[in-house]
Design a protein around this motif. Sequence first.
Motif: not given
Length: 81
Positions: A51-60, A62-69
């Motif tokens: 249900x989320x837009x592409x932009x919202x998915x990309x942000x989510x 990115x935040x998860x990847x940065x958190x893991x890194x």
Amino acid sequence: MGRGLVINFCTSCGNKMEKESDFCQECGAKMPKASTGHTQKKKSQSPSFSAFSFKTKAILVSVMVLTLVGFGFYKFAEVVL
């Protein structure tokens, strides 16, 4: 095909039905209510990921990847002072 032409058939015996019949005249089976195509979509309590837009998915993501890194650097990097 005409848009106003609706031909119904009994789901039990296949008999041709009248538009507003609740029961088949041939076998007596109850007919399901016809959908007009204007059904309302049920709102779910929590939106699914789709249900989320592409932009919202990309942000989510990115935040998860940065958190893991960041956690990886914190946990596995050697402390150099």
